[in-house]
Structures are given as C-alpha cells and as structure tokens.
Design an enzyme around this catalytic site. Sequence first.
Site, PDB file in Angstrom:
ATOM      1  N   GLU A   1      13.427 -85.364   2.109  1.00  0.00           N
ATOM      2  CA  GLU A   1      13.436 -85.974   0.778  1.00  0.00           C
ATOM      3  C   GLU A   1      12.885 -87.392   0.855  1.00  0.00           C
ATOM      4  O   GLU A   1      13.335 -88.191   1.686  1.00  0.00           O
ATOM      5  CB  GLU A   1      14.860 -85.979   0.205  1.00  0.00           C
ATOM      6  CG  GLU A   1      14.995 -86.658  -1.139  1.00  0.00           C
ATOM      7  CD  GLU A   1      14.061 -86.091  -2.197  1.00  0.00           C
ATOM      8  OE1 GLU A   1      13.193 -86.858  -2.675  1.00  0.00           O
ATOM      9  OE2 GLU A   1      14.185 -84.890  -2.528  1.00  0.00           O
TER      10      GLU A   1
ATOM     11  N   ALA B   1       5.781 -86.576 -23.901  1.00  0.00           N
ATOM     12  CA  ALA B   1       6.635 -85.484 -23.415  1.00  0.00           C
ATOM     13  C   ALA B   1       5.886 -84.170 -23.585  1.00  0.00           C
ATOM     14  O   ALA B   1       6.351 -83.239 -24.232  1.00  0.00           O
ATOM     15  CB  ALA B   1       7.957 -85.469 -24.174  1.00  0.00           C
TER      16      ALA B   1
ATOM     17  N   ASP C   1       9.399 -75.468  -9.621  1.00  0.00           N
ATOM     18  CA  ASP C   1       8.343 -75.848 -10.563  1.00  0.00           C
ATOM     19  C   ASP C   1       6.930 -75.654 -10.021  1.00  0.00           C
ATOM     20  O   ASP C   1       5.971 -75.689 -10.793  1.00  0.00           O
ATOM     21  CB  ASP C   1       8.512 -77.317 -10.970  1.00  0.00           C
ATOM     22  CG  ASP C   1       9.792 -77.561 -11.744  1.00  0.00           C
ATOM     23  OD1 ASP C   1      10.497 -76.582 -12.058  1.00  0.00           O
ATOM     24  OD2 ASP C   1      10.099 -78.734 -12.032  1.00  0.00           O
TER      25      ASP C   1
ATOM     26  N   GLU D   1       4.039 -82.800 -32.884  1.00  0.00           N
ATOM     27  CA  GLU D   1       3.900 -81.513 -32.201  1.00  0.00           C
ATOM     28  C   GLU D   1       2.593 -80.847 -32.607  1.00  0.00           C
ATOM     29  O   GLU D   1       2.274 -80.740 -33.785  1.00  0.00           O
ATOM     30  CB  GLU D   1       5.086 -80.608 -32.539  1.00  0.00           C
ATOM     31  CG  GLU D   1       4.978 -79.176 -32.036  1.00  0.00           C
ATOM     32  CD  GLU D   1       4.717 -79.078 -30.541  1.00  0.00           C
ATOM     33  OE1 GLU D   1       3.743 -78.390 -30.161  1.00  0.00           O
ATOM     34  OE2 GLU D   1       5.468 -79.690 -29.760  1.00  0.00           O
TER      35      GLU D   1
ATOM     36  N   ILE E   1      14.543 -84.789  -9.148  1.00  0.00           N
ATOM     37  CA  ILE E   1      14.334 -85.288 -10.505  1.00  0.00           C
ATOM     38  C   ILE E   1      15.448 -84.833 -11.440  1.00  0.00           C
ATOM     39  O   ILE E   1      15.983 -85.611 -12.228  1.00  0.00           O
ATOM     40  CB  ILE E   1      12.965 -84.827 -11.047  1.00  0.00           C
ATOM     41  CG1 ILE E   1      11.832 -85.531 -10.302  1.00  0.00           C
ATOM     42  CG2 ILE E   1      12.853 -85.082 -12.545  1.00  0.00           C
ATOM     43  CD1 ILE E   1      11.793 -87.034 -10.498  1.00  0.00           C
TER      44      ILE E   1
ATOM     45  N   HIS F   1      39.922 -65.568 -31.841  1.00  0.00           N
ATOM     46  CA  HIS F   1      39.782 -66.235 -33.136  1.00  0.00           C
ATOM     47  C   HIS F   1      40.764 -67.398 -33.207  1.00  0.00           C
ATOM     48  O   HIS F   1      41.910 -67.265 -32.787  1.00  0.00           O
ATOM     49  CB  HIS F   1      40.097 -65.242 -34.267  1.00  0.00           C
ATOM     50  CG  HIS F   1      40.119 -65.873 -35.623  1.00  0.00           C
ATOM     51  ND1 HIS F   1      38.969 -66.176 -36.315  1.00  0.00           N
ATOM     52  CD2 HIS F   1      41.166 -66.260 -36.406  1.00  0.00           C
ATOM     53  CE1 HIS F   1      39.290 -66.714 -37.479  1.00  0.00           C
ATOM     54  NE2 HIS F   1      40.635 -66.782 -37.570  1.00  0.00           N
TER      55      HIS F   1
END
Length: 464
Positions: free
Chosen positions: A32, A268, A310, A202, A39, A443
């Site tokens: 590392e 982003a 990733d 967007e 991240i 419930h």
Amino acid sequence: MNYDLIVIGSGPGGYVAGIRAAQLNMKVAVVERAELGGICLNWGCIPTKSLLKSAQVYDYMKHANDYGIDIEGEAKPNFENIVQRSRGVAQKMSTGISYLFKKNKIDVIEGFGKLKSEGLIEVVDNNGEKKEYTAKNIILATGARSRELPNLPQDGKRIIGYRKALTLEKLPKSMIVVGSGAIGSEFAYFYSSMGTKVTLVEFMPNILPIEDEEVSKQIGRSFKKSKIKVMTNSSVESVEGEEGDLKVNIKNKKGQIEVHEAEIVLSAVGITPNIENIGLEEVGVEMENGRVKVDDFYKTNINGVYAIGDIVKGPALAHVASAEAICCIEKIAGMDVKPIDYTTIPGCTYTTPEVASMGLTEKAAKEAGHEIKVGKFPFTASGKASAAGANEGFVKLIFDAKYGELLGAHMIGANVTEMIAELIVARKLETTGHELIKAIHPHPTMSEAIMEAAAAAYDEVIHL
C-alpha cells in the site's frame, strides 16, 4: 521474501483478499502506498456517510417543530467540525484494518507496487528505494480515481474531485456538481443541506441515470424540493475565471448556452482505473476496454496473476470488490467456488431520500423479452413512514409473470439501503413473489412495503 500471496492495494478488495488468504493459512503481504483501507475507507464510502449523517442530523434539527419539539435559537452547521468528524471516522476505520492485519499476521509493505514478471513484484518506498518480493500468487487491487474531462481539468482548489470535496476548508456559497451518479448526487445533497446553493448538471435525461426511471424521476423531484437546481440533458462546455466566482458555460436541454456562476465546481463524472505504471504492459497482461481482462475467477492471462475490483469489468463498488476478493482467494486455495452472480449486486445511494436497487429495471426487463408483473407500494401508505415523518418514495418490485422470479427491486425512501439486503437474499434463494407475500413482515416497519409491493404485483395488496 517469498509469499504465498502478495496483494497490491489495500482497499475493500485488497484487504479482504489478504485476510481471507491468511484465514486459509497462506503467507500474505499487502502493498500500500497510502492509507490502509484504500479510497473507499479513507476518501469515499465511509467519510461521505459521516458527512451525510451530519446533514441528516442538521435536517432533523431544522424540522424539530414538525415532531412537536421546540428548540430555542437557530441550529447552525459547524462545517469545520463536520469535516473533522468525518476524517476522524475514516482514521478510526483505517486503524481497524491495521489491527486486522496484525491479528491475521499479514505483512504490510509500504510503497508503490509494480509487476516485474510472473511471481515477482517491485516496491518503491517513499524514499525512492526499490525492493523485490516473490509470491506464488499476485492480486492486483489498485482501485480507481476521479475521472477528469478534457474541458473540466481539476486544479484541486476551485475545480475539484470527490477527494477534495471531503476536506474543503470552508463551506462554499455556491457549487455546480457535474454528474449525478451516486457520488455527484450525494455531494449535491450534502452541500445543499449545509446551505450551499447547488446546481446539479447531468448529461442524461434523468439524474441517477442507471436507476429505474420512476426512481430517477422521484429523486429529481425530491432534489428540487430541497432547492437543488437540477439540469438534465445538459453538459458543461467550459469553465472560465481566474478571480472571484467561476463562470461555467452549460449547454441546456434546448442546446442553448447558459452562463452560471459558482464558487466551486465539483467534477463527479465517474472514475478511471489505476492501471498506469504497475507493469501491465511490460509483463504482457491482457486488457479489454481499458480494464484488466480476467476469467470468472479473476485470473489474468499471466500465470499466478489476478485482478479484482475497479480495474476489471463490472460495477465499481466496494462490496463487489470484496466479493470478488473472496471468490478469487477461495479458487486459488482449491475450494469449490461458483462464479459471482452479478445480477444480484445491490446499488445504494445515500441521499435523502435514499435509493437502493438490484437486478433489472422495468425497461430492461421488457427489452430482455420478459413478460412481467410490477408491484409498487408508496411510503405514503406506510404507517411507520408516516410516524417517522419520512413518507417520500416507494418500493417497486419486478417479477417474471410465468415463474414468479424476482427480476428487479427498486426503492427510494428512508432506510431503503438497509432494506435491499432482504431482496438480495430472496433472489439468491430463487424466492417467488407469492413466497414474499406469505413471508410475515413485522408491523409497523418500513420493510412491510416489500411484502405490500409483492402483493400489489398480484392484485393482493391490502393497504393501498
């Protein structure tokens, strides 16, 4: 030193791979170059959730009167303290990884790791010194970083990526967020809730564009209600300005250029895998569409070299990297392992309201040729949601009409990121719509909406 396994990268893929290998009696080292945890733990998943929790608490305080509570004076966010708390949470979690490594007798090699050949890596430490290590198996888990657009270069001060957005020195008066995926939408919500004037841009027709269309439209309405300016079918063409506010040229849905001013622009627009300078070209690791090409168990074309997370094909999500790590290690260990079923991967966005999903959207199910039954239950009909003052959103379930198979689940509302796990298990166990209906839910709970949505698909819903 010679190891059974060396992992390059200590993110949610890398550290999980290391620990699982150690549990299976392998001699393990993890390389590392920065903080343990990667991240996600230090600059992504964990610190952003800390910021969003602060935003939620602040929002509760602003609306305390709705719950019959009087607060003297005005609640104000202390931005510096909020950021400091976030960094403290991340630091605590990183320390936890260090503890787990020591517990499992995993060596930590500090520095930048690079493949040299089959079974051999080179590590350059912070002083520039090089050392070589050998291992029977090597896993590349180097993760990703913020993607930069040519017309939106990040300077780390006024045009920033997600990492800088976590540690701004002061709360900006105005911000333009470019890209409305999970990262962009979460930061748009956070900064807007703190009092920043936020515009969310967007390129696609809806924000959170990979979600079911009804969910995307609902979060759009929720954002507008929160005074976030949402611009869809739009793109940032250029950014100008050396002093004062930036001038951002945005092409709107009509094709016209609008000039918006903002103190900060947050890019982003996705991520870029960290594949540079780690020896892929020199060793001859095969690539595909900018990612490392692997088989169903994450083996590359080079013997003893694997890749996860990733940098390989698939959703760039922490829990995916962790699942791939375990699958890969257990295959290396000779265990009977099945490939990961990517149709059961949950996606979560931690805005308010939250968004969670799994499987096919309604549109994708139809395009795939399925005859479907769709059940939808709004939280406005939920007693628990009304009591909590959080009745925005709904649960939407998609079933195969012939066999009752759960094809997709799409939810927006309070706590839905916790509720999605039930539907992951349901799909994993091939649970049918009728079985969900007959599974008694407690419930009052938010999760009752899952049972009710299943019932709605078969015209058996009670409370709607």
